[in-house]
Design a protein around this motif. Structure first.
Motif, short mmCIF file in Angstrom:
data_model
loop_
_atom_site.label_atom_id
_atom_site.label_comp_id
_atom_site.label_asym_id
_atom_site.label_seq_id
_atom_site.Cartn_x
_atom_site.Cartn_y
_atom_site.Cartn_z
N ASP A 335 0.83 -1.19 0.00
CA ASP A 335 0.00 0.00 0.00
C ASP A 335 0.87 1.25 0.00
O ASP A 335 1.76 1.38 0.83
N PRO A 336 0.62 2.19 -0.92
CA PRO A 336 1.47 3.39 -0.96
C PRO A 336 1.43 4.19 0.33
O PRO A 336 2.38 4.91 0.64
N CYS A 337 0.34 4.05 1.10
CA CYS A 337 0.25 4.82 2.34
C CYS A 337 1.29 4.35 3.36
O CYS A 337 1.70 5.09 4.24
N VAL A 338 1.71 3.10 3.24
CA VAL A 338 2.75 2.60 4.12
C VAL A 338 4.08 3.30 3.79
O VAL A 338 4.93 3.50 4.64
N TYR A 339 4.22 3.69 2.54
CA TYR A 339 5.51 4.17 2.06
C TYR A 339 5.63 5.69 1.96
O TYR A 339 6.71 6.21 1.81
N ARG A 340 4.49 6.39 2.08
CA ARG A 340 4.56 7.80 1.70
C ARG A 340 5.42 8.61 2.65
O ARG A 340 5.93 9.65 2.27
N ASN A 341 5.60 8.16 3.90
CA ASN A 341 6.45 8.92 4.82
C ASN A 341 7.83 8.30 5.00
O ASN A 341 8.62 8.77 5.80
N LEU A 342 8.10 7.23 4.28
CA LEU A 342 9.39 6.56 4.45
C LEU A 342 10.44 7.17 3.52
O LEU A 342 10.12 7.89 2.58
#
Ligand SMILES: *[C@@H]1O[C@H](CO)[C@@H](O)[C@H](O)[C@H]1NC(C)=O
Ligand SMILES: *[C@@H]1O[C@H](CO)[C@@H](O)[C@H](O)[C@H]1NC(C)=O
Ligand SMILES: *[C@@H]1O[C@H](CO)[C@@H](O)[C@H](O)[C@H]1NC(C)=O
Length: 374
Positions: A335-342
């Motif tokens: 899920d891109p939401c997992v990655y958007r702050n990484l």
């Protein structure tokens, strides 16, 4: 230290994608004149091709094996890659087969991506060029890209792949290739050669991302993070590893026998999948790397260089070189939401990079709700 590479299913996909691209490349190669002048327009490159930098010095004489090491007890029973490491670890002068486009660092670079890639990883490089490693300006700050490669140890493979890399260098100007065998235990050599090149040719960059070609790096987030830092201060952040030492099990990829080091502890270091560092720190690493003997595990070697300079590596919570912990069972690990702050996550397949980069660029990306990628 990195973990094992591709799973079987992933490998299948990767190979299928790869063989199509390689076939296409061969078609192009064989359709051209014997001098291998490529029809530029067919590769659709937007910028004019810069001429290769003229060689500045004659190629170094081939480095001789240090045979006196072979007389040590235990040498003969070591695995071949360990024996090769020991015989050639004093060698640091290798011909640069492909150099970066001369204007790579002509203007101040804010973030230089120095990505270690194996010679045959063409698909990975292509995807990175189109996604997170695309050369661009982010809020006016220049991002530039380089791939660091050696040569294939198999001579037939090397002939073929060197032509591929020459072509990539002509089209993209982003290849630094040296004439040494690109093997796991030579990654430190690759790192040291890059430090030499950077000191001579790109000393005006502010920050660097040093990493592998199988990571997903959120370079826009990295630039935001780095904007809060001074390039003339120490910065070395990544996935911090400490309280570990050499693995003495011969079956391990990371096996380091006592003939290589008697020390039982490594200094703290950052996982080699990807870490960020400042101009100040890269200069310190260059100094230290000229003093220390090469150590076969590249990320541990950089930890040793930092220690030599009295500097410490630090942890960044957004850098996950050992996989990412997905916060909820309702979110897919993709899920891109997992990655958007990484900032960086290890081990992505080429097509996953494309999907993720595209998803993160969607203006309508809404997180907090369950989101799906179509
Ligand atoms: C070769 O190895 C020996 C140790 O076996 C070492 O003393 C010597 O300095 C090495 N030579 C070079 C050129 O590194
Ligand atoms: C590193 O590269 C050199 C030069 O190609 C080669 O002689 C040596 O065997 C390589 N070492 C390893 C560990 O592969
Ligand atoms: C980077 O460091 C070098 C010295 O190693 C210095 O000459 C250069 O001005 C620095 N560049 C930036 C952008 O801070």
């Amino acid at each position: 230290m990195r973990c094992s590479r591709l799973k079987k299913t992933e490998m299948g996909l990767f190979l299928a994608l790869g063989s199509v691209t390689i076939l296409f490349l061969f078609f192009i190669l064989h359709m051209t004149t014997p001098t291998c002048q490529l029809p530029k327009e067919r590769l659709g490159t937007p910028t004019p091709l810069a001429p290769q930098a003229a060689p500045t010095r004659p190629p170094p004489v081939p480095c001789q094996a240090n045979d006196s090491i072979a007389t040590q007890p235990d040498f003969a029973e070591q695995p071949e890659h360990v024996r090769n490491f020991l015989l050639y670890k004093h060698c640091r002068d290798f011909q640069l087969l492909q150099d970066a486009r001369p204007d790579k660092c002509a203007q101040p670079v804010f973030l230089l991506l120095a990505i270690k890639s194996s010679p045959s990883n063409y698909e990975r490089r292509e995807l990175l060029r189109r996604t997170w490693a695309r050369e661009r300006a982010v809020r006016g700050l220049r991002l530039r890209r380089l791939f660091l490669v050696g040569t294939a140890p198999n001579p037939l493979e090397a002939l073929k792949v060197n032509r591929l890399l020459a072509m990539e260098a002509r089209v993209h100007g982003d290849i630094l290739q040296w004439d040494f065998h690109d093997t796991f235990f030579n990654l430190t050599l690759k790192q040291v050669l890059f430090l030499q090149w950077q000191a001579a040719r790109c000393a005006q960059a502010s920050f660097f991302l040093n990493g592998d070609d199988d990571v997903f790096a959120h370079t826009d987030n990295m630039i935001s993070y780095l904007q809060g830092h001074d390039p003339n201060h120490h910065l070395f952040v990544g996935h911090l590893i400490y309280n570990v030492g050499p693995i003495r099990e011969p079956w391990s990829k990371y096996y380091v026998p006592k003939i290589v080091t008697l020390k039982e502890a490594y200094p703290a270091y950052c996982g080699g999948g990807g870490f960020l560092l400042s101009n100040f720190t890269i200069a310190a690493l260059y100094r230290a790397s000229g003093i220390l003997e090469l150590f076969p595990i590249d990320d541990v070697f950089l930890g040793m260089c930092l220690e030599q300079e009295g500097l410490q590596p630090a942890s960044h919570s957004g850098i996950h070189t050992a996989g990412v912990h997905v916060p909820s069972a309702r979110l897919s690990s993709f899920d891109p939401c997992v990655y958007r702050n990484l900032l960086l996550v290890h081990r992505f397949l080429p097509y996953e990079m494309l999907l993720m980069w595209d998803a993160l660029k969607q203006p309508g990306l809404t997180c907090g709700k369950l989101t799906r990628i179509n």
